[in-house]
Design a protein around this motif. Structure first.
Motif, mmCIF file in Angstrom:
data_model
loop_
_atom_site.group_PDB
_atom_site.id
_atom_site.type_symbol
_atom_site.label_atom_id
_atom_site.label_comp_id
_atom_site.label_asym_id
_atom_site.label_seq_id
_atom_site.Cartn_x
_atom_site.Cartn_y
_atom_site.Cartn_z
ATOM 1 N N LEU A 141 0.829 -1.224 0.000
ATOM 2 C CA LEU A 141 0.000 0.000 0.000
ATOM 3 C C LEU A 141 0.858 1.267 0.000
ATOM 4 C CD1 LEU A 141 -2.760 -0.983 2.635
ATOM 5 C CD2 LEU A 141 -3.091 -0.733 0.170
ATOM 6 N N LYS A 142 2.158 1.107 -0.039
ATOM 7 C CA LYS A 142 3.117 2.224 0.016
ATOM 8 C C LYS A 142 3.030 2.992 1.333
ATOM 9 C CE LYS A 142 4.428 2.020 -4.496
ATOM 10 N NZ LYS A 142 3.893 0.623 -4.662
ATOM 11 N N LEU A 143 2.416 2.382 2.332
ATOM 12 C CA LEU A 143 2.353 2.997 3.655
ATOM 13 C C LEU A 143 3.586 2.521 4.426
ATOM 14 C CD1 LEU A 143 0.821 4.714 5.672
ATOM 15 C CD2 LEU A 143 -0.505 2.710 6.330
ATOM 16 N N LYS B 265 4.561 7.831 12.297
ATOM 17 C CA LYS B 265 4.406 8.866 13.316
ATOM 18 C C LYS B 265 3.913 10.200 12.774
ATOM 19 C CE LYS B 265 7.582 6.825 16.594
ATOM 20 N NZ LYS B 265 7.954 5.687 15.678
ATOM 21 N N THR B 266 4.037 10.400 11.448
ATOM 22 C CA THR B 266 3.570 11.659 10.863
ATOM 23 C C THR B 266 2.043 11.775 10.862
ATOM 24 O OG1 THR B 266 3.756 10.533 8.728
ATOM 25 C CG2 THR B 266 5.549 12.024 9.343
ATOM 26 N N VAL B 267 1.341 10.685 11.157
ATOM 27 C CA VAL B 267 -0.122 10.706 11.132
ATOM 28 C C VAL B 267 -0.683 10.454 12.520
ATOM 29 C CG1 VAL B 267 -2.152 9.814 9.945
ATOM 30 C CG2 VAL B 267 0.094 9.559 8.906
ATOM 31 N N GLN B 268 -1.642 11.251 12.929
ATOM 32 C CA GLN B 268 -2.332 11.031 14.194
ATOM 33 C C GLN B 268 -3.440 10.007 13.979
ATOM 34 O OE1 GLN B 268 -0.830 11.952 16.717
ATOM 35 N NE2 GLN B 268 -1.632 13.878 17.511
ATOM 36 N N MET B 269 -3.257 8.820 14.483
ATOM 37 C CA MET B 269 -4.276 7.792 14.242
ATOM 38 C C MET B 269 -4.075 6.667 15.239
ATOM 39 S SD MET B 269 -6.827 6.965 12.213
ATOM 40 C CE MET B 269 -6.579 8.144 10.887
ATOM 41 N N GLY B 270 -5.176 6.102 15.730
ATOM 42 C CA GLY B 270 -5.072 4.950 16.618
ATOM 43 C C GLY B 270 -4.492 3.772 15.851
ATOM 44 N N SER B 271 -4.596 2.579 16.428
ATOM 45 C CA SER B 271 -3.995 1.416 15.785
ATOM 46 C C SER B 271 -4.717 1.080 14.483
ATOM 47 C CB SER B 271 -4.033 0.222 16.730
ATOM 48 O OG SER B 271 -5.355 -0.255 16.850
ATOM 49 N N SER C 138 -5.756 -8.758 12.323
ATOM 50 C CA SER C 138 -6.865 -8.052 11.720
ATOM 51 C C SER C 138 -6.358 -6.727 11.172
ATOM 52 C CB SER C 138 -7.913 -7.824 12.808
ATOM 53 O OG SER C 138 -9.072 -7.274 12.268
ATOM 54 N N PHE C 139 -6.985 -6.264 10.087
ATOM 55 C CA PHE C 139 -6.642 -4.961 9.517
ATOM 56 C C PHE C 139 -7.830 -4.023 9.697
ATOM 57 C CE2 PHE C 139 -3.747 -7.803 7.474
ATOM 58 C CZ PHE C 139 -2.615 -7.056 7.211
ATOM 59 N N GLY C 140 -7.571 -2.797 10.133
ATOM 60 C CA GLY C 140 -8.642 -1.820 10.329
ATOM 61 C C GLY C 140 -8.862 -0.988 9.076
ATOM 62 N N LEU C 141 -9.804 -1.441 8.247
ATOM 63 C CA LEU C 141 -10.005 -0.812 6.942
ATOM 64 C C LEU C 141 -10.228 0.694 7.016
ATOM 65 C CD1 LEU C 141 -10.646 -1.122 3.786
ATOM 66 C CD2 LEU C 141 -12.981 -0.805 4.562
ATOM 67 N N ASP C 142 -11.149 1.118 7.872
ATOM 68 C CA ASP C 142 -11.527 2.539 7.878
ATOM 69 C C ASP C 142 -10.362 3.442 8.244
ATOM 70 O OD1 ASP C 142 -14.311 2.524 7.117
ATOM 71 O OD2 ASP C 142 -14.676 1.441 8.981
ATOM 72 N N ARG C 143 -9.574 3.020 9.206
ATOM 73 C CA ARG C 143 -8.421 3.835 9.591
ATOM 74 C C ARG C 143 -7.329 3.811 8.533
ATOM 75 N NH1 ARG C 143 -7.706 2.844 16.062
ATOM 76 N NH2 ARG C 143 -9.551 4.024 16.699
ATOM 77 N N ILE C 144 -7.109 2.660 7.917
ATOM 78 C CA ILE C 144 -6.118 2.587 6.839
ATOM 79 C C ILE C 144 -6.535 3.536 5.713
ATOM 80 C CG2 ILE C 144 -5.105 1.074 5.072
ATOM 81 C CD1 ILE C 144 -5.406 -1.248 7.098
ATOM 82 N N TYR C 145 -7.839 3.555 5.421
ATOM 83 C CA TYR C 145 -8.382 4.451 4.391
ATOM 84 C C TYR C 145 -8.045 5.905 4.730
ATOM 85 C CZ TYR C 145 -11.949 6.343 1.150
ATOM 86 O OH TYR C 145 -12.606 7.004 0.141
ATOM 87 N N GLU D 113 -5.547 8.370 2.647
ATOM 88 C CA GLU D 113 -6.107 9.632 2.143
ATOM 89 C C GLU D 113 -5.246 10.794 2.625
ATOM 90 O OE1 GLU D 113 -8.019 10.377 -0.348
ATOM 91 O OE2 GLU D 113 -10.049 10.005 0.405
ATOM 92 N N GLU D 114 -4.953 10.806 3.917
ATOM 93 C CA GLU D 114 -4.185 11.916 4.485
ATOM 94 C C GLU D 114 -2.794 12.026 3.861
ATOM 95 O OE1 GLU D 114 -4.437 12.205 8.730
ATOM 96 O OE2 GLU D 114 -2.593 13.395 8.869
ATOM 97 N N LEU D 115 -2.170 10.893 3.586
ATOM 98 C CA LEU D 115 -0.817 10.918 3.028
ATOM 99 C C LEU D 115 -0.813 10.917 1.496
ATOM 100 C CD1 LEU D 115 0.951 8.401 5.463
ATOM 101 C CD2 LEU D 115 0.964 10.896 5.556
#
Lengths: 456, 456
Positions: B174-176, B312-318, B343-350, B354-356
């Motif tokens: 995902l290039k993340l 760390k550049t993104v504010q986000m839970g797990s 498990s993968f958290g789809l909504d947060r990954i989205y 988006e943010e990056l």
């Protein structure tokens, strides 16, 4: 819990093979939808009850699954209904959400709610499950997928032409050749009812006519008579019962029968337009057939009515259907938006493909290589190769435990894994891999590079 | 209906762009699951209530959506509960099905129900929505997807190693880049509790420790004290609060702290094994980090505990989590089946992608060509070319109506369709097509063959 667990009646678990086969159908439909310019939307599994209730008739209302409100749902209730144990009345007090019953009403709700973001004509597709509290029976489930494509915002008949091409494309791609796409038009049915003096009995008339295939001409006539359609009117229907031959010759006969009905003539004109375009464009493997008895969902459709029948070699109800509806979004206060759409019946298509042996062998993406585990040192060595194989897209597994070799080989056999890699002390020492072809039994000692090439 | 329709709070409609972006994530995860040897299953959206109730604690029971029985659901009820308006008690009388709350319990139910058809160890993945009657808030929904991969039937630590590789593969694809995979082990936490004489307060102890990041050392100590953990015990924790440095150096410190606990030493051994393997195999872009404060779902996990943090550049839970559980299927009467899963958290990954700005531009499969409609004769001519374009996989549309040219061109512009084809009388006569590039404005007159090649 001593009892073996189970699932609610009318629902299903899908194992890996079934999921793969279902996805094969979904992906084929999705691919065709997209080349035809349809774009996907998704809506929530449950809607506010008022969005769904009253949209499918009394029977539909009964079959909608309602969700119990959370918390103390008895706190605010109709006292009278509670005292009378009036389940029906109490429902709206204790439940304000309900599971999606089809994809059409949620789509209409979506269009109205998002009308300012949508560029019309809007071509959308939607592939999602729906739920109905129907009595489960063979081929009828309480949870099942619908695959719908609709266009809203245009009355153009070119869309009917394109939907016929779309059906043809999907079934041809699935190698399900020789399906029959039946077409009718509500205006034809209205015209006939008008001609026989039964315009006020359009529904009774078409419900009876729809049964011609199943119960035959005499019984259809009896039913019409019992519904109050005159003997004289019924006698005018005689040419309909014997309507046969090509699309064009049926059109000619209808011109005679419907010469006195403006609406009927409009219907003939529409059908002729569609048929001429399709004749000119050609279909890959499907047949287009005029069927004046076709009446599915009549109180809903206003123009074309479609239904797809599986090839005659298979006993199966319709595997698709659809039509034009002129005021779908009217139920949510947005008028004059014409729509037309079709639907694919996943479960029945699945059964037909299974029966005819049409699922490609490659449809289940099985694991291709299993690495036998002889110990931690060997496993670590294996994981380096596994990493390479996976990076080029080869589905690969390491047997997790150092069980007896026979057990590990049995595991590969039972799962039909075509390649096994054996790495013992010797292989680790020489930086080689022993590759075994589980079908031929052939065994090779290869380098990592050769291993990747062999399996590819 | 005058009111504009809406959807239940906590649920969402997804427009074509959102569906495409979500599918990009799903497909990436699915692809990685399959190369790692996981196979898909699907379970029904609703289960029998007894399958779900009591499996997620009291809070979980409260958050499970219950489905109202069909028909006269008040016919058979607990009279006492009805008279007392006892909502809680009445629920089991009027509702016998409930919506899936997670994918883990239905998976356990599946394994037990189908144990005779399954070849163990069983590696399955499941990507399906779940429903929770939680208070909706930013990033928390009442309907959301879970993407789970689990193995049951083996205690091998190689699986923990492979799950770390799997996380790394998905996020790298995902290039993340630069996610942190945190790992802990329940045995470490038990060991610490044992050492400080708080074995009977393991949950209180870990709940407090888990907050270290958020509330700091002093508050954590206060909370432990208030839960009855002795000052002396807390003082023994001091080295934990300052634990830092590499995985290896933390392991060394833990050896000192946990020298008197057999269970603690076992936990250290497991962590060291996993870390050594990962060091040897390497990760593409993720970092593996030991985090002794990590305790998610402790009353559930028995070995490894995983959690993934966004860069760390993104504010986000797990954005992911998981671990080993040693007796999942025990709740359905099948004992001694160890399992481990992530498990993968789809909504947060989205949200992170988006943010990056990490969604590829090509992710939305837009319509590539719109044919302008100048009349029936021209449209029919166009449809022949459209058929060719679609057959080679180009998403193509005919504008359905003969609206003014400006309106049709605007439609193409608003929808960002890159090519428009214009066919008037002249083109039909000369069997040519005028192709307009909507970005450059360039216009070409081409044959059908050239048209296909140009757009390809």
């Amino acid at each position: 819990m001593a009892q073996k667990p189970s699932i609610p009646k009318g629902t299903r678990d899908f194992n890996p093979e079934q999921v793969a086969k279902r996805n094969y159908i979904f992906n084929t439909i999705r691919g065709a939808f997209e080349t035809f310019g349809f774009q996907p939307i998704e809506t929530p599994s449950f809607e506010n009850s008022e969005t769904l209730m009253g949209k499918y008739g009394d029977e539909g209302d009964r079959l909608i699954f309602k969700i119990l409100n959370s918390g103390d749902y008895l706190a605010k209730i109709d006292e009278q209904a509670y005292a009378n144990r009036d389940s029906l009345k109490l429902t709206s007090n204790i439940s304000e959400k309900a599971l999606r019953y089809d994809l059409t009403v949620p789509f209409a709700r979506y269009v109205v709610q998002h009308q300012n973001e949508i560029e019309f004509p809007f071509k959308r597709y939607q592939i999602q499950p729906v739920w109905r509290a129907d009595r489960p029976q063979k081929g009828r489930f309480r949870e099942f997928y619908q695959c719908d494509a609709d266009v809203v915002g245009s009355k153009s008949l070119w869309q009917e032409v394109e939907f016929i091409q779309l059906y043809d494309t999907v079934f041809s791609t699935l190698k399900l050749e020789g399906v029959t796409i039946k077409i009718n038009n509500r205006k034809i049915l209205s015209g006939i009812a008008e001609v026989i003096g039964a315009s006020d009995k359009l529904i009774d008339f078409t419900v009876a006519l729809d049964k011609l295939d199943k119960i035959g001409e005499e019984k259809v006539k009896e039913e019409m008579l019992s519904k109050g359609i005159s003997l004289e009117g019924i006698s005018k229907l005689q040419p309909l019962f014997t309507l046969s031959g090509s699309f064009e010759s049926q059109i000619e006969s209808l011109k005679g029968i419907l010469s006195s009905s403006e609406e009927g003539k409009k219907g003939i004109e529409e059908l002729a337009f569609i048929n001429e375009a399709i004749s000119e464009l050609g279909l890959k493997t499907a047949n287009l057939q005029l069927d004046v008895t076709l009446a599915r969902g009549l109180n809903y459709y206003t123009g074309a009515i479609f239904e797809v029948a599986a090839p005659k070699t298979v006993q199966m109800g319709s595997i698709g259907g659809g039509g034009r509806y002129d005021d779908l979004t009217g139920i949510f206060g947005m008028n004059n938006v014409s729509g037309v759409g079709i639907s694919f019946g996943l479960d029945r298509i699945y059964l037909v493909l299974e029966e005819l042996g049409l699922f490609p062998e490659t449809v289940t993406k099985n694991v291709e290589v299993l690495f036998i585990n002889f110990g931690d040192k060997e496993a670590l060595f294996c994981l380096k190769a596994i990493k390479e194989l996976r990076s080029v897209g080869i589905n690969t597994e390491l047997y997790p435990d150092t069980d007896k070799m026979k057990k590990q080989m049995n595991h590969a056999n039972k799962r039909n894994i075509p390649f096994v890699v054996l790495v013992g002390e010797e292989e680790v020492g020489s930086n080689m891999y022993t590759l075994k072809n589980m079908v031929s039994g052939e065994q090779l000692k290869v380098s990592l590079k050769e291993l990747v090439n062999q399996i590819k």
